[in-house]
Write a protein that holds these residues in place. Structure first.
Motif, PDB file in Angstrom:
ATOM      1  N   LEU A   1       3.534  67.579 -54.566  1.00 54.18           N
ATOM      2  CA  LEU A   1       2.169  67.866 -54.121  1.00 54.18           C
ATOM      3  C   LEU A   1       1.159  66.924 -54.781  1.00 54.18           C
ATOM      4  CD1 LEU A   1       2.367  71.753 -54.187  1.00 54.18           C
ATOM      5  CD2 LEU A   1       2.212  70.297 -52.146  1.00 54.18           C
ATOM      6  N   GLU A   2       1.367  66.628 -56.066  1.00 54.21           N
ATOM      7  CA  GLU A   2       0.466  65.698 -56.746  1.00 54.21           C
ATOM      8  C   GLU A   2       0.589  64.296 -56.163  1.00 54.21           C
ATOM      9  OE1 GLU A   2       1.461  66.169 -60.863  1.00 54.21           O
ATOM     10  OE2 GLU A   2       0.255  68.007 -61.095  1.00 54.21           O
ATOM     11  N   GLU A   3       1.799  63.915 -55.769  1.00 49.27           N
ATOM     12  CA  GLU A   3       1.996  62.608 -55.135  1.00 49.27           C
ATOM     13  C   GLU A   3       1.316  62.571 -53.764  1.00 49.27           C
ATOM     14  OE1 GLU A   3       5.604  59.643 -53.608  1.00 49.27           O
ATOM     15  OE2 GLU A   3       6.067  61.427 -54.808  1.00 49.27           O
ATOM     16  N   LEU A   4       1.407  63.670 -53.009  1.00 48.70           N
ATOM     17  CA  LEU A   4       0.734  63.740 -51.717  1.00 48.70           C
ATOM     18  C   LEU A   4      -0.781  63.621 -51.876  1.00 48.70           C
ATOM     19  CD1 LEU A   4       2.636  66.572 -49.787  1.00 48.70           C
ATOM     20  CD2 LEU A   4       2.569  64.144 -49.211  1.00 48.70           C
TER      21      LEU A   4
ATOM     22  N   HIS B   1      -2.763  60.623 -50.087  1.00 47.34           N
ATOM     23  CA  HIS B   1      -3.700  61.001 -49.022  1.00 47.34           C
ATOM     24  C   HIS B   1      -5.068  61.365 -49.609  1.00 47.34           C
ATOM     25  CE1 HIS B   1      -0.538  61.120 -45.927  1.00 47.34           C
ATOM     26  NE2 HIS B   1       0.235  61.650 -46.860  1.00 47.34           N
ATOM     27  N   LYS B   2      -5.470  60.627 -50.599  1.00 51.54           N
ATOM     28  CA  LYS B   2      -6.757  60.892 -51.241  1.00 51.54           C
ATOM     29  C   LYS B   2      -7.873  60.784 -50.198  1.00 51.54           C
ATOM     30  CE  LYS B   2      -9.353  59.739 -55.395  1.00 51.54           C
ATOM     31  NZ  LYS B   2      -9.406  58.877 -56.611  1.00 51.54           N
ATOM     32  N   GLY B   3      -8.736  61.793 -50.184  1.00 54.11           N
ATOM     33  CA  GLY B   3      -9.791  61.856 -49.191  1.00 54.11           C
ATOM     34  C   GLY B   3      -9.439  62.757 -48.022  1.00 54.11           C
ATOM     35  N   ARG B   4      -8.123  62.982 -47.822  1.00 52.90           N
ATOM     36  CA  ARG B   4      -7.662  63.877 -46.753  1.00 52.90           C
ATOM     37  C   ARG B   4      -7.003  65.126 -47.302  1.00 52.90           C
ATOM     38  NH1 ARG B   4      -3.485  61.985 -43.224  1.00 52.90           N
ATOM     39  NH2 ARG B   4      -3.978  63.935 -42.156  1.00 52.90           N
ATOM     40  N   PHE B   5      -6.362  65.017 -48.459  1.00 54.35           N
ATOM     41  CA  PHE B   5      -5.662  66.153 -49.049  1.00 54.35           C
ATOM     42  C   PHE B   5      -6.122  66.343 -50.489  1.00 54.35           C
ATOM     43  CE2 PHE B   5      -1.634  67.677 -51.260  1.00 54.35           C
ATOM     44  CZ  PHE B   5      -1.893  69.018 -50.994  1.00 54.35           C
ATOM     45  N   ALA B   6      -6.719  67.506 -50.751  1.00 57.49           N
ATOM     46  CA  ALA B   6      -7.196  67.830 -52.100  1.00 57.49           C
ATOM     47  C   ALA B   6      -6.368  68.983 -52.651  1.00 57.49           C
ATOM     48  CB  ALA B   6      -8.672  68.209 -52.070  1.00 57.49           C
ATOM     49  N   LEU B   7      -5.892  68.840 -53.884  1.00 57.57           N
ATOM     50  CA  LEU B   7      -5.060  69.850 -54.546  1.00 57.57           C
ATOM     51  C   LEU B   7      -5.815  70.428 -55.731  1.00 57.57           C
ATOM     52  CD1 LEU B   7      -2.327  71.294 -55.065  1.00 57.57           C
ATOM     53  CD2 LEU B   7      -1.621  69.250 -56.367  1.00 57.57           C
ATOM     54  N   HIS B   8      -6.046  71.743 -55.720  1.00 58.76           N
ATOM     55  CA  HIS B   8      -6.696  72.452 -56.831  1.00 58.76           C
ATOM     56  C   HIS B   8      -5.690  73.447 -57.410  1.00 58.76           C
ATOM     57  CE1 HIS B   8     -10.575  70.788 -55.669  1.00 58.76           C
ATOM     58  NE2 HIS B   8     -10.340  71.189 -54.439  1.00 58.76           N
ATOM     59  N   GLN B   9      -5.260  73.211 -58.654  1.00 57.61           N
ATOM     60  CA  GLN B   9      -4.271  74.079 -59.276  1.00 57.61           C
ATOM     61  C   GLN B   9      -4.939  75.058 -60.242  1.00 57.61           C
ATOM     62  OE1 GLN B   9      -0.406  72.238 -60.371  1.00 57.61           O
ATOM     63  NE2 GLN B   9      -1.433  70.282 -59.986  1.00 57.61           N
ATOM     64  N   LEU B  10      -4.503  76.322 -60.161  1.00 55.30           N
ATOM     65  CA  LEU B  10      -4.938  77.363 -61.084  1.00 55.30           C
ATOM     66  C   LEU B  10      -3.727  77.807 -61.890  1.00 55.30           C
ATOM     67  CD1 LEU B  10      -7.127  79.540 -58.682  1.00 55.30           C
ATOM     68  CD2 LEU B  10      -7.966  78.099 -60.541  1.00 55.30           C
TER      69      LEU B  10
ATOM     70  N   GLU C   1      -3.402  73.777 -70.442  1.00 56.84           N
ATOM     71  CA  GLU C   1      -4.680  73.116 -70.668  1.00 56.84           C
ATOM     72  C   GLU C   1      -5.270  72.639 -69.345  1.00 56.84           C
ATOM     73  OE1 GLU C   1      -4.159  69.951 -73.413  1.00 56.84           O
ATOM     74  OE2 GLU C   1      -3.566  71.255 -75.084  1.00 56.84           O
ATOM     75  N   ALA C   2      -6.585  72.704 -69.280  1.00 58.52           N
ATOM     76  CA  ALA C   2      -7.280  72.218 -68.089  1.00 58.52           C
ATOM     77  C   ALA C   2      -7.251  70.695 -68.055  1.00 58.52           C
ATOM     78  CB  ALA C   2      -8.713  72.716 -68.075  1.00 58.52           C
ATOM     79  N   SER C   3      -7.219  70.147 -66.867  1.00 56.20           N
ATOM     80  CA  SER C   3      -7.263  68.702 -66.682  1.00 56.20           C
ATOM     81  C   SER C   3      -7.815  68.440 -65.292  1.00 56.20           C
ATOM     82  CB  SER C   3      -5.868  68.082 -66.844  1.00 56.20           C
ATOM     83  OG  SER C   3      -4.969  68.617 -65.884  1.00 56.20           O
ATOM     84  N   GLU C   4      -7.845  67.175 -64.878  1.00 54.95           N
ATOM     85  CA  GLU C   4      -8.365  66.862 -63.557  1.00 54.95           C
ATOM     86  C   GLU C   4      -7.530  67.555 -62.478  1.00 54.95           C
ATOM     87  OE1 GLU C   4      -9.446  63.004 -60.727  1.00 54.95           O
ATOM     88  OE2 GLU C   4      -8.561  62.706 -62.716  1.00 54.95           O
ATOM     89  N   GLY C   5      -8.167  68.368 -61.678  1.00 51.42           N
ATOM     90  CA  GLY C   5      -7.475  69.087 -60.621  1.00 51.42           C
ATOM     91  C   GLY C   5      -6.776  70.344 -61.079  1.00 51.42           C
ATOM     92  N   VAL C   6      -6.860  70.668 -62.378  1.00 44.62           N
ATOM     93  CA  VAL C   6      -6.195  71.851 -62.932  1.00 44.62           C
ATOM     94  C   VAL C   6      -7.214  72.709 -63.668  1.00 44.62           C
ATOM     95  CG1 VAL C   6      -4.426  72.721 -64.505  1.00 44.62           C
ATOM     96  CG2 VAL C   6      -4.005  70.627 -63.195  1.00 44.62           C
TER      97      VAL C   6
END
Length: 301
Positions: A114-117, A121-130, A135-140
């Protein structure tokens, strides 16, 4: 399993464009089928497969670019992984946002993929992980997909304007999403859910049902009559009477046993997977349905 034929419903995790069919199995403590699949299944073994069934899909009659929001919790990512890849392949102008909740980084299924996708597909597919831990990081983000967190995410990223929201995961997350969407005044007719955790906590009251009810079943123009005694579901009575009905999970979660109610009244255990539109069309689930009066049913397939 041990000489007994058992049926279970699993989500397909492969995409339509692949040659292979795959499912993702979470081993449940004391689960007879999941334990057998995870522990005992070996290359060269065969499984009898029925289906596919259900209507959990991103497909609509709409054309042109869309915005889809997918909400997954734990192993609920299975069908959403398939949907994500399919939409990215087949709808080049559609934007997909996936909110994915897990206990930890190590518990996150398909994380690398999913992180590779998201990178490809940056700009078309955004991944937000909870995640509940780590630890928090970019997208997490550290936290759970509760109602307040989901409202904040939707507001921050403008997701309430989505054309379609699809969700699969544990019952608390699914209930939290419904609460969040109501607060955001999102039209829940554009919400599609796949529930594998129905979370029933109340004992059903069969005392209100008749002791015995005649039920007529029509399939391919032929009719059969059976009698359903109090405490039995339509599916159980049909099986005992030698009448073949389609089914899979037997929990009201997959939709494989949908039949059309032509006459009479059927009560079902709630919640179940039927949508409001399916109910309006007169569909009922035979695996969790019990007749309250003389009933006529039509088998759809």
């Amino acid at each position: 399993v041990d000489g007994v034929m058992l049926r279970r419903a699993y989500s397909i995790s492969a995409t339509p464009s692949t040659d292979a069919l795959s499912i993702t199995v979470k081993r449940i403590p004391e689960g007879r089928v999941s334990t057998s699949l995870v522990r005992d299944l070996a290359e060269g073994d065969w499984l009898d497969v029925a289906g596919p069934s259900g209507s959990f899909s991103a497909r609509t009659t709409a054309t042109g670019p869309r915005q889809l929001v997918l909400i997954a919790g734990g192993s609920g990512i299975t069908p959403l992984r398939s949907i994500t890849r399919d939409v990215l392949e087949s709808e080049p102008e559609t934007r997909v946002v996936l909110v994915y909740g897990n206990r930890s980084k190590e518990d996150t299924l398909f994380r690398n993929e999913l992180e590779e996708l998201a990178h490809l597909h940056k700009g078309r597919f955004a991944l937000h992980q909870l995640r509940e831990a780590g630890e928090a990081s970019e997208g997490v983000q550290i936290g759970r997909p509760n109602e307040d967190t989901l409202v904040a995410l939707f507001q921050e990223h403008g997701l309430a304007r989505a054309d379609l929201v699809l969700s699969c995961g544990p019952k608390p997350m699914m209930d939290a999403l419904r609460g969040a969407l109501q607060r955001l005044r999102f039209d829940t007719r554009n919400l599609r859910e796949e529930r594998f955790d129905l979370g029933r906590g109340e004992e059903r009251n069969d005392a209100e049902l008749p002791l015995e009810v005649p039920v007529e079943v029509t399939r391919d123009g032929a009719s059969h009559t059976m009698r359903v005694v109090r405490g039995k579901t339509l599916l159980e009575a049909a099986t005992e009477s030698g009448i073949t009905l389609p089914y899979s999970c037997q929990l009201g979660g997959c939709g494989a046993c949908k039949v059309r109610l032509l006459e009479g009244e059927v009560v079902m255990e709630e919640p179940n997977c039927l949508s409001a539109s399916e109910r309006a069309e007169g569909l009922v689930l035979s695996c969790v349905g019990r007749p309250r009066s003389h009933v006529r049913l039509e088998v759809l397939r």
